[in-house]
Design an enzyme around this catalytic site. Structure first.
Site, PDB file in Angstrom:
ATOM      1  N   ASP A  77       0.849  -1.190   0.000  1.00 33.03           N
ATOM      2  CA  ASP A  77       0.000   0.000   0.000  1.00 33.03           C
ATOM      3  C   ASP A  77       0.886   1.241   0.000  1.00 33.03           C
ATOM      4  O   ASP A  77       1.633   1.476   0.941  1.00 33.03           O
ATOM      5  CB  ASP A  77      -0.888   0.009   1.256  1.00 33.03           C
ATOM      6  CG  ASP A  77      -1.794   1.229   1.269  1.00 33.03           C
ATOM      7  OD1 ASP A  77      -2.773   1.236   0.499  1.00 33.03           O
ATOM      8  OD2 ASP A  77      -1.515   2.192   2.021  1.00 33.03           O
ATOM      9  N   TYR A  82       3.008   9.809  -0.220  1.00 36.36           N
ATOM     10  CA  TYR A  82       3.960   9.198   0.729  1.00 36.36           C
ATOM     11  C   TYR A  82       5.418   9.321   0.272  1.00 36.36           C
ATOM     12  O   TYR A  82       6.337   9.099   1.069  1.00 36.36           O
ATOM     13  CB  TYR A  82       3.688   7.694   0.928  1.00 36.36           C
ATOM     14  CG  TYR A  82       2.338   7.311   1.470  1.00 36.36           C
ATOM     15  CD1 TYR A  82       1.468   8.246   2.008  1.00 36.36           C
ATOM     16  CD2 TYR A  82       1.936   5.974   1.446  1.00 36.36           C
ATOM     17  CE1 TYR A  82       0.220   7.865   2.485  1.00 36.36           C
ATOM     18  CE2 TYR A  82       0.698   5.591   1.933  1.00 36.36           C
ATOM     19  CZ  TYR A  82      -0.150   6.540   2.447  1.00 36.36           C
ATOM     20  OH  TYR A  82      -1.370   6.146   2.908  1.00 36.36           O
ATOM     21  N   LYS A 111      -2.421   5.737  -4.515  1.00 39.56           N
ATOM     22  CA  LYS A 111      -3.539   6.670  -4.321  1.00 39.56           C
ATOM     23  C   LYS A 111      -3.307   8.003  -5.017  1.00 39.56           C
ATOM     24  O   LYS A 111      -2.171   8.499  -5.061  1.00 39.56           O
ATOM     25  CB  LYS A 111      -3.753   6.928  -2.814  1.00 39.56           C
ATOM     26  CG  LYS A 111      -3.828   5.652  -1.991  1.00 39.56           C
ATOM     27  CD  LYS A 111      -4.123   5.887  -0.521  1.00 39.56           C
ATOM     28  CE  LYS A 111      -3.837   4.634   0.284  1.00 39.56           C
ATOM     29  NZ  LYS A 111      -2.446   4.524   0.753  1.00 39.56           N
ATOM     30  N   HIS A 144      -7.546   9.234  -2.627  1.00 41.77           N
ATOM     31  CA  HIS A 144      -7.035   9.260  -1.243  1.00 41.77           C
ATOM     32  C   HIS A 144      -8.028   9.922  -0.276  1.00 41.77           C
ATOM     33  O   HIS A 144      -8.193   9.490   0.852  1.00 41.77           O
ATOM     34  CB  HIS A 144      -5.690  10.004  -1.223  1.00 41.77           C
ATOM     35  CG  HIS A 144      -4.774   9.597  -0.122  1.00 41.77           C
ATOM     36  ND1 HIS A 144      -3.413   9.535  -0.265  1.00 41.77           N
ATOM     37  CD2 HIS A 144      -5.005   9.243   1.163  1.00 41.77           C
ATOM     38  CE1 HIS A 144      -2.858   9.148   0.872  1.00 41.77           C
ATOM     39  NE2 HIS A 144      -3.809   8.965   1.759  1.00 41.77           N
TER      40      HIS A 144
HETATM   41  N1  LIG Z   1      -5.510   6.133   3.450  1.00 48.51           N
HETATM   42  C1  LIG Z   1      -4.978   6.908   4.354  1.00 48.51           C
HETATM   43  O1  LIG Z   1      -5.325   8.093   4.493  1.00 48.51           O
HETATM   44  C2  LIG Z   1      -3.913   6.346   5.257  1.00 48.51           C
HETATM   45  C3  LIG Z   1      -3.565   7.034   6.433  1.00 48.51           C
HETATM   46  C4  LIG Z   1      -2.594   6.484   7.264  1.00 48.51           C
HETATM   47  C5  LIG Z   1      -1.978   5.287   6.915  1.00 48.51           C
HETATM   48  N2  LIG Z   1      -2.332   4.632   5.744  1.00 48.51           N
HETATM   49  C6  LIG Z   1      -1.672   3.365   5.351  1.00 48.51           C
HETATM   50  O2  LIG Z   1      -1.719   2.466   6.449  1.00 48.51           O
HETATM   51  C7  LIG Z   1      -0.389   2.052   6.790  1.00 48.51           C
HETATM   52  C8  LIG Z   1      -0.272   1.743   8.263  1.00 48.51           C
HETATM   53  O3  LIG Z   1      -0.669   2.817   9.058  1.00 48.51           O
HETATM   54  P1  LIG Z   1       0.311   3.543  10.059  1.00 48.51           P
HETATM   55  O4  LIG Z   1       1.694   3.528   9.493  1.00 48.51           O
HETATM   56  O5  LIG Z   1      -0.322   4.837  10.411  1.00 48.51           O
HETATM   57  O6  LIG Z   1       0.192   2.698  11.409  1.00 48.51           O
HETATM   58  P2  LIG Z   1       0.451   1.230  11.964  1.00 48.51           P
HETATM   59  O7  LIG Z   1       0.799   0.262  10.906  1.00 48.51           O
HETATM   60  O8  LIG Z   1      -0.721   0.955  12.854  1.00 48.51           O
HETATM   61  O9  LIG Z   1       1.689   1.470  12.931  1.00 48.51           O
HETATM   62  C9  LIG Z   1       3.001   1.563  12.469  1.00 48.51           C
HETATM   63  C10 LIG Z   1       3.937   1.602  13.687  1.00 48.51           C
HETATM   64  O10 LIG Z   1       3.840   0.362  14.409  1.00 48.51           O
HETATM   65  C11 LIG Z   1       5.141  -0.188  14.593  1.00 48.51           C
HETATM   66  N3  LIG Z   1       4.962  -1.645  14.527  1.00 48.51           N
HETATM   67  C12 LIG Z   1       4.727  -2.398  13.429  1.00 48.51           C
HETATM   68  N4  LIG Z   1       4.551  -3.686  13.750  1.00 48.51           N
HETATM   69  C13 LIG Z   1       4.666  -3.765  15.102  1.00 48.51           C
HETATM   70  C14 LIG Z   1       4.592  -4.846  16.031  1.00 48.51           C
HETATM   71  N5  LIG Z   1       4.337  -6.090  15.631  1.00 48.51           N
HETATM   72  N6  LIG Z   1       4.805  -4.558  17.344  1.00 48.51           N
HETATM   73  C15 LIG Z   1       5.051  -3.293  17.760  1.00 48.51           C
HETATM   74  N7  LIG Z   1       5.135  -2.232  16.916  1.00 48.51           N
HETATM   75  C16 LIG Z   1       4.936  -2.471  15.594  1.00 48.51           C
HETATM   76  C17 LIG Z   1       5.978   0.375  13.471  1.00 48.51           C
HETATM   77  O11 LIG Z   1       7.341   0.445  13.828  1.00 48.51           O
HETATM   78  P3  LIG Z   1       8.500  -0.347  13.002  1.00 48.51           P
HETATM   79  O12 LIG Z   1       8.428   0.120  11.578  1.00 48.51           O
HETATM   80  O13 LIG Z   1       9.742   0.054  13.698  1.00 48.51           O
HETATM   81  O14 LIG Z   1       8.177  -1.814  13.159  1.00 48.51           O
HETATM   82  C18 LIG Z   1       5.396   1.769  13.325  1.00 48.51           C
HETATM   83  O15 LIG Z   1       5.945   2.649  14.289  1.00 48.51           O
HETATM   84  C19 LIG Z   1       0.478   3.211   6.291  1.00 48.51           C
HETATM   85  O16 LIG Z   1       1.841   2.856   6.183  1.00 48.51           O
HETATM   86  C20 LIG Z   1      -0.191   3.525   4.978  1.00 48.51           C
HETATM   87  O17 LIG Z   1       0.194   2.585   3.996  1.00 48.51           O
HETATM   88  C21 LIG Z   1      -3.299   5.145   4.932  1.00 48.51           C
END
Ligand SMILES: NC(=O)c1ccc[n+]([C@@H]2O[C@H](COP(=O)([O-])OP(=O)(O)OC[C@H]3O[C@@H](n4cnc5c(N)ncnc54)[C@H](OP(=O)(O)O)[C@@H]3O)[C@@H](O)[C@H]2O)c1
Length: 349
Positions: A77, A82, A111, A144
């Site tokens: 994704d 990004y 997106k 998006h």
């Molecule tokens: N459509 C939209 O508007 C939108 C908005 C926000 C996000 N997104 C998408 O959703 C994805 C994920 O969302 P996000 O990045 O906000 O949040 P997330 O995946 O909930 O959290 C990411 C964080 O969690 C840590 N992490 C990952 N696996 C872990 C585990 N097993 N144990 C403990 N910590 C862990 C990561 O650190 P490390 O990397 O150090 O493991 C990072 O700091 C984004 O990358 C993007 O692709 C879309």
């Protein structure tokens, strides 16, 4: 279930076993146009800091994508905003060149950004994304946000249905195999489905224990659409360099469920999404956590466990761009005091 390319690595199995690499066969969901989407995706947004969007250094993300492919991730994704499309594409292309996978084995989602919402801008924007990735098509192109902006970020009056016509154009021309939306609210999604010529296959929204999105999940199911859940860990992990209120990684209710299945609490939260028909998009750049996050397809939560986790719901969003809240298509609840918005202001618990 069709193979996902793990099987094409089986010739290398002894080498992989020696180096401790596992390859998980991820199940796939059938979309309403008959295409298949892997049930988990690697999130590739690296966040933002004082300097703006965080960028990959020394090809770190391309390497993460290659490692992710080795261990079974087949869905990535990304988004124009990004600034990770180049390295996502590079990692995928290198694995195709190595013969580890074919292009058909991977599902790529990107997106359209808000400043390219005019119908004629959509194919140009997607071509720019494809050029960055070095790919001929994406599997899924998402709008998006329903919010159109001018180049200077003032509000534009482009109706999101005009933008949707542009997404329909790119599906018809083959640049995108499927199309969908992100950050639409229920009323906006209903209107889109009513007026669309091509029905969206998916909606991507924030889903985690504090934002369980039951209404959107139910409605999407009734329309045979897939929900993709972003920020799946919610308050379990640090966000914007801080720990926010809400269930943490050592939350007793989650720990109890995790112990029963011999899993970690982040794995339980991801499985909770899978069991609610949500495709989670966990982001990690750490090899150990990449493996942990995909290792969720050998257990299933009981209904009462799903409901226990649902009880953490308190409508907390981490993506709350209240600077757009006077836009006519702002999808979320408006807040009275933007100074209380954690998305904009770093608050300590
Ligand atoms: N459509 C939209 O508007 C939108 C908005 C926000 C996000 N997104 C998408 O959703 C994805 C994920 O969302 P996000 O990045 O906000 O949040 P997330 O995946 O909930 O959290 C990411 C964080 O969690 C840590 N992490 C990952 N696996 C872990 C585990 N097993 N144990 C403990 N910590 C862990 C990561 O650190 P490390 O990397 O150090 O493991 C990072 O700091 C984004 O990358 C993007 O692709 C879309």
């Amino acid at each position: 279930m069709a193979g996902n390319g793990c099987s094409s690595l089986f010739g290398l199995l002894s080498v992989m076993a020696l180096s401790g690499i596992m390859c998980v066969e991820v199940p796939k969901l059938k979309l309403n146009n008959g295409k298949l989407m892997p049930a988990i995706a690697l999130g590739t947004y690296l966040g933002f800091d004082q300097g703006g969007v965080v960028k990959s250094v020394n090809k770190q993300l391309a390497n993460v994508v290659m490692n992710a492919i080795d261990i079974g991730y087949r869905h990535f994704d990304t988004a124009a905003i990004y600034e990770t499309e180049e390295e996502v594409g590079e990692g995928i292309r290198k694995k195709i060149e190595e013969g580890a996978i074919t292009r058909d084995d991977v599902f790529v989602t990107t997106k359209l950004w808000n400043t390219q919402h005019k119908r004629e801008q959509v194919p140009l924007a997607l071509k720019q994304s494809l050029n960055k990735m070095g790919l001929n098509y994406v599997d899924l192109y998402l709008m998006h946000w329903p919010i159109g902006l001018n180049d200077d970020y003032t509000f534009s009056d482009v109706d999101f249905m005009e933008t949707w016509r542009g997404l329909e154009d790119v599906q018809k021309s083959g640049l995108a195999k499927s199309i969908g939306v992100s950050n639409f609210n229920l009323d906006q999604l209903r209107r889109l489905i009513k007026e669309a010529s091509i029905k969206p296959v998916a909606i991507q929204v924030e889903v985690h224990p504090q934002m369980i999105q039951s209404e959107i999940i139910e409605y999407a199911k009734s329309e045979s659409m897939v929900v993709m859940g972003y920020s799946p860990f919610g308050s379990l992990v640090m966000r914007y360099g801080m720990q926010f209120p809400g269930p943490k990684i050592d939350e007793p209710i989650l720990v109890e469920i995790a112990s029963k299945y011999n899993k970690t609490t982040p794995q339980v939260v991801l499985r909770w999404q899978v069991d609610r028909n949500v495709v989670p998009l966990p982001k990690s750049t750490n090899l150990k956590r990449l493996k942990e996050n995909i290792d969720i397809f050998d257990f299933k939560l009981e209904q009462y466990e799903i409901e226990k986790i649902n009880q953490f719901h308190n409508n907390v969003r981490y993506t709350l761009p209240s600077f757009w809240q006077n836009h006519p298509y702002y999808p979320f609840e408006k807040i009275d005091n933007p100074q209380d918005n954690p998305f904009l202001n770093k608050r300590k618990q």
